[in-house]
Design a protein around this motif. Structure first.
Motif, PDB file in Angstrom:
ATOM      1  N   PRO A 290      49.056 -29.502  22.230  1.00 43.30           N
ATOM      2  CA  PRO A 290      49.123 -28.070  23.730  1.00 43.30           C
ATOM      3  C   PRO A 290      48.464 -28.338  25.130  1.00 43.30           C
ATOM      4  O   PRO A 290      48.483 -28.188  26.094  1.00 43.30           O
ATOM      5  N   ASP A 291      47.384 -28.257  24.630  1.00 44.20           N
ATOM      6  CA  ASP A 291      45.901 -29.088  25.800  1.00 44.20           C
ATOM      7  C   ASP A 291      46.008 -31.057  26.132  1.00 44.20           C
ATOM      8  O   ASP A 291      45.621 -30.926  26.525  1.00 44.20           O
TER       9      ASP A 291
ATOM     10  N   GLU B 137      58.856 -29.239  27.884  1.00 48.39           N
ATOM     11  CA  GLU B 137      58.888 -30.179  26.203  1.00 48.39           C
ATOM     12  C   GLU B 137      58.296 -30.819  25.602  1.00 48.39           C
ATOM     13  O   GLU B 137      59.334 -31.294  24.574  1.00 48.39           O
ATOM     14  N   GLY B 138      57.079 -30.804  25.276  1.00 45.65           N
ATOM     15  CA  GLY B 138      56.396 -31.636  24.935  1.00 45.65           C
ATOM     16  C   GLY B 138      56.144 -32.099  25.641  1.00 45.65           C
ATOM     17  O   GLY B 138      54.402 -33.271  24.893  1.00 45.65           O
ATOM     18  N   ARG B 139      56.050 -33.616  26.569  1.00 45.66           N
ATOM     19  CA  ARG B 139      55.184 -34.950  27.630  1.00 45.66           C
ATOM     20  C   ARG B 139      54.202 -34.695  28.691  1.00 45.66           C
ATOM     21  O   ARG B 139      54.136 -33.279  29.181  1.00 45.66           O
ATOM     22  N   CYS B 140      52.976 -35.625  27.784  1.00 46.96           N
ATOM     23  CA  CYS B 140      51.385 -35.522  28.448  1.00 46.96           C
ATOM     24  C   CYS B 140      52.175 -36.503  29.465  1.00 46.96           C
ATOM     25  O   CYS B 140      51.866 -37.334  29.208  1.00 46.96           O
ATOM     26  N   LEU B 141      52.373 -35.498  30.810  1.00 50.51           N
ATOM     27  CA  LEU B 141      52.211 -37.192  31.817  1.00 50.51           C
ATOM     28  C   LEU B 141      50.503 -37.613  32.354  1.00 50.51           C
ATOM     29  O   LEU B 141      50.127 -36.191  32.752  1.00 50.51           O
TER      30      LEU B 141
ATOM     31  N   ASP C 138      60.616 -37.460  35.618  1.00 49.10           N
ATOM     32  CA  ASP C 138      60.020 -37.549  33.901  1.00 49.10           C
ATOM     33  C   ASP C 138      59.890 -36.482  33.035  1.00 49.10           C
ATOM     34  O   ASP C 138      59.967 -36.772  31.435  1.00 49.10           O
ATOM     35  N   CYS C 139      59.733 -35.193  33.436  1.00 50.58           N
ATOM     36  CA  CYS C 139      59.703 -33.763  32.464  1.00 50.58           C
ATOM     37  C   CYS C 139      61.320 -33.848  32.340  1.00 50.58           C
ATOM     38  O   CYS C 139      62.353 -34.353  33.465  1.00 50.58           O
ATOM     39  N   VAL C 140      61.900 -33.474  31.350  1.00 47.07           N
ATOM     40  CA  VAL C 140      63.463 -33.169  31.075  1.00 47.07           C
ATOM     41  C   VAL C 140      63.598 -32.236  32.207  1.00 47.07           C
ATOM     42  O   VAL C 140      65.633 -32.710  33.201  1.00 47.07           O
ATOM     43  N   GLY C 141      63.492 -31.412  32.724  1.00 42.08           N
ATOM     44  CA  GLY C 141      63.849 -30.898  33.493  1.00 42.08           C
ATOM     45  C   GLY C 141      63.609 -30.974  34.961  1.00 42.08           C
ATOM     46  O   GLY C 141      63.586 -30.258  36.002  1.00 42.08           O
TER      47      GLY C 141
END
Length: 296
Positions: free
Chosen positions: A251-252, A269-273, A284-287
């Motif tokens: 998460p971090d 959704e769990g991406r770290c950009l 880039d995030c799904v939402g």
């Protein structure tokens, strides 16, 4: 200067430094020495080849024959004892290519097609044909690619059709082929007869691929949000899949910086950009959360 030109004959002057003297009247080029051809009438150019040193432009075979250096490692036995094909640094064949017995590479699509594409003819050897799977179109593929989840028989996909029962995470086509559940209603025909796209699919949802409930891959596959960052390459548009790009289990976003630079945003959704992807006018995030609250 002599009336008959005797002062310039081979008998008086001999041959040039790059020539071999056959007899009192004939010289031949030195590169024709020890080439298994009698260029002199008496065959003297093929005598004492054991001790003869080939020109620098030639290679000396183990059987004492001299051949041109560009004839070495060309998959052809030019020496006659194959010594010109020994100790060659041959590269391994790429995916989609068949390794001939002599080390040559030829397209797998040419395997067992009735034409010898390998110079040693090994691509037509029955033992190699029997060890491979033949697609209905005639294409041969390596047995290790049969039932591997990726259809190599591109038109019929029959290399994935006789693979037993499908798992709970798969959809079974009419042909017997098993495809991932995420392939169902994603806008691509993964079954031979397209039955994964024909029934029970919302055509509008598939065309528009609405966020945040769905994710569109670079190859236009439309996936449900649950398929993103699940550890499976569902997009199949890259080695890792764009649905798994920048996904991180912590998460971090720890240990992310070393690979991609400072992570400044974590998608739901769990991406770290990395910083360069935030507020870049691209979702880039799904939402699309990475584009919210941007000032520019």
């Amino acid at each position: 200067d002599c009336e008959g030109g005797k002062d310039e004959t081979v008998e008086v002057c001999g041959c040039l430094p790059h020539e071999f003297q056959c007899n009192a009247s004939v010289c031949i080029d030195a590169v024709r020495r020890c080439d298994r051809l009698d260029d002199c009438e008496d065959g003297s150019d093929e005598d004492n080849c054991e001790t003869y040193v080939c020109p620098v432009t030639h290679f000396k075979c183990h059987n004492h024959v001299c051949i041109r250096r560009d004839k070495t490692c060309d998959f052809v036995d030019d020496c006659g004892d194959n010594s010109d094909e020994e100790f060659c640094d041959r590269r391994s064949c790429d995916f989609g290519y068949f390794a001939c017995d002599n080390g040559e590479c030829t397209l797998t699509s040419r395997l067992c097609d009735g034409v010898e594409n390998c110079k040693d003819g090994s691509d037509e050897d029955p033992k190699h044909c029997a060890a491979r799977y033949q697609c209905p179109t005639g294409l041969y593929i390596d047995r290790k690619y049969e039932c591997d989840g990726w259809p190599e028989c591109r038109l019929t996909k029959m290399d994935e059709a006789q693979c037993g029962s499908c798992s709970t995470a798969q959809f079974q086509c009419q042909s017997g082929q098993c495809v991932a559940l995420t392939d169902r209603c994603d806008g691509f025909c993964d079954c031979t007869h397209c039955d994964d796209e024909l029934s029970g699919c919302d055509s509008n949802e598939r065309i528009y691929c609405p966020a945040p409930s769905h994710f569109r891959c670079r190859n236009d596959r439309c996936l449900p949000r649950a398929a993103v960052c699940d550890g499976v390459n569902d997009c199949r548009d890259a080695w890792g899949g764009t649905d798994e790009l920048f996904c991180h289990p912590f998460p971090d976003c720890s240990n992310f910086t070393a690979q991609h630079g400072p992570a400044v945003f974590r998608c739901p959704e769990g991406r770290c950009l990395p910083a360069r992807l935030v507020c870049n006018h691209k979702r880039d995030c799904v939402g699309g959360e990475d584009e919210e609250g941007c000032t520019e």
